[in-house]
Motif scaffolding. Structure first.
Motif: not given
Length: 284
Positions: A111-112, A194, A214, A230, A254
């Motif tokens: 997750e970013n 990433r 990614i 993301e 999201t």
């Protein structure tokens, strides 16, 4: 919660309530009702003593030995079926629900960003340059009843069948049918990188285009599915322009992709988004 062998995700679920006696005296043959919820407390609690099993109860209780559940205002109450011994300075544990097997869901998550929305479009190139390399393991199960807040400790059997600790997390008060989720830890054999592959701002047209790549590496001997989550966070108005695979989930803040990563191999996900804004929202 003990993970069960075989296909899919299932856990053997056991639950116990802790009763702390910090009153300064022993209580003999005490009739106890526990209340779960978030009533306002004006004073901090004292340090937690050591725990022991309350006399008259076992870890694998029969249904007759379980508390009687009821409502109490905005909270839930659990009346213990029999008297208990509560020595001063102890924390006694009593069964709360009968042991049962539950379906669950395990996710390897990369997750970013976050769901934070800025007060204006962010046009600086180096904003949110990229995340770390860790991919975390999460566990989610659906509450079979109203579950009070507490710590969920997860075990899994090793090759000899011995249960081993694999993670622990805190769940909130969860109503029946709700989802209870925790983070177990970092996946040992999975890593991610990433990088930004494109960036262009058109102030006249009031748009910003940005793309990322990614890369996911799997050093394990079995294929894994990684959920890439993301959060396009430069501005609230954005669209997905292109992606290497169709998102499994997309909301206003999201983007989520499920990426298959082969054993002892790697996979790559490319995607691009376009932000847009009005003249009134134009950054200075």
């Amino acid at each position: 919660a003990t993970l069960q062998p075989g296909a899919g995700c299932r856990v053997q679920f056991e639950s116990r309530a802790s009763i702390a006696n910090r009153s300064g005296r022993d209580w003999h043959d005490a009739q106890v009702t526990l209340v779960a919820g978030q009533p306002n407390m004006a004073r901090a609690t004292a340090p937690r003593p050591m725990a022991s099993m309350a006399r008259g109860f076992s870890a694998k209780a029969e249904s007759a030995d379980l508390p009687q559940q009821d409502s109490l205002g905005d909270y839930r109450s659990y009346t213990l079926p029999g008297a208990v011994e509560l020595s001063d300075g102890s924390v006694s544990q009593v069964p709360l629900y009968a042991s049962r097997t539950l379906d669950c869901e395990r996710t390897a998550l990369y997750e970013n960003g976050s769901i934070f929305q800025p007060p204006r479009p962010i046009l600086e190139r180096d904003y949110n340059p990229g995340g770390g390399s860790a991919i975390i393991s999460t566990l989610k199960l659906k509450a079979f009843d109203s579950l009070p807040a507490g710590y969920l400790r997860v075990l899994a059997a090793d090759r000899h069948g011995t249960p081993q600790f694999v993670g622990e997390g805190r769940i909130d008060d969860t109503p029946k049918g709700g989802d209870a989720s925790i983070t177990l830890g970092t996946v040992f054999d999975l890593r991610a990188t990433r990088e930004r592959t494109a960036f262009h701002v058109d102030k006249g047209g009031r748009t910003l285009d940005e793309a990322f790549r990614i890369s996911l590496d799997n050093a394990g001997d079995s294929a894994r599915t990684v959920t890439v989550r993301e959060h396009p966070g430069r501005w609230r108005q954005w669209t997905l322009v292109s992606s290497g695979s169709k998102p499994s989930r997309q909301t206003t803040d999201t983007l989520e992709f499920r990426v298959e990563v082969p054993a002892n191999g790697k996979a790559v996900l490319d995607y691009a988004v376009r932000y847009s804004w009005t003249a009134d929202e134009q950054p200075q």
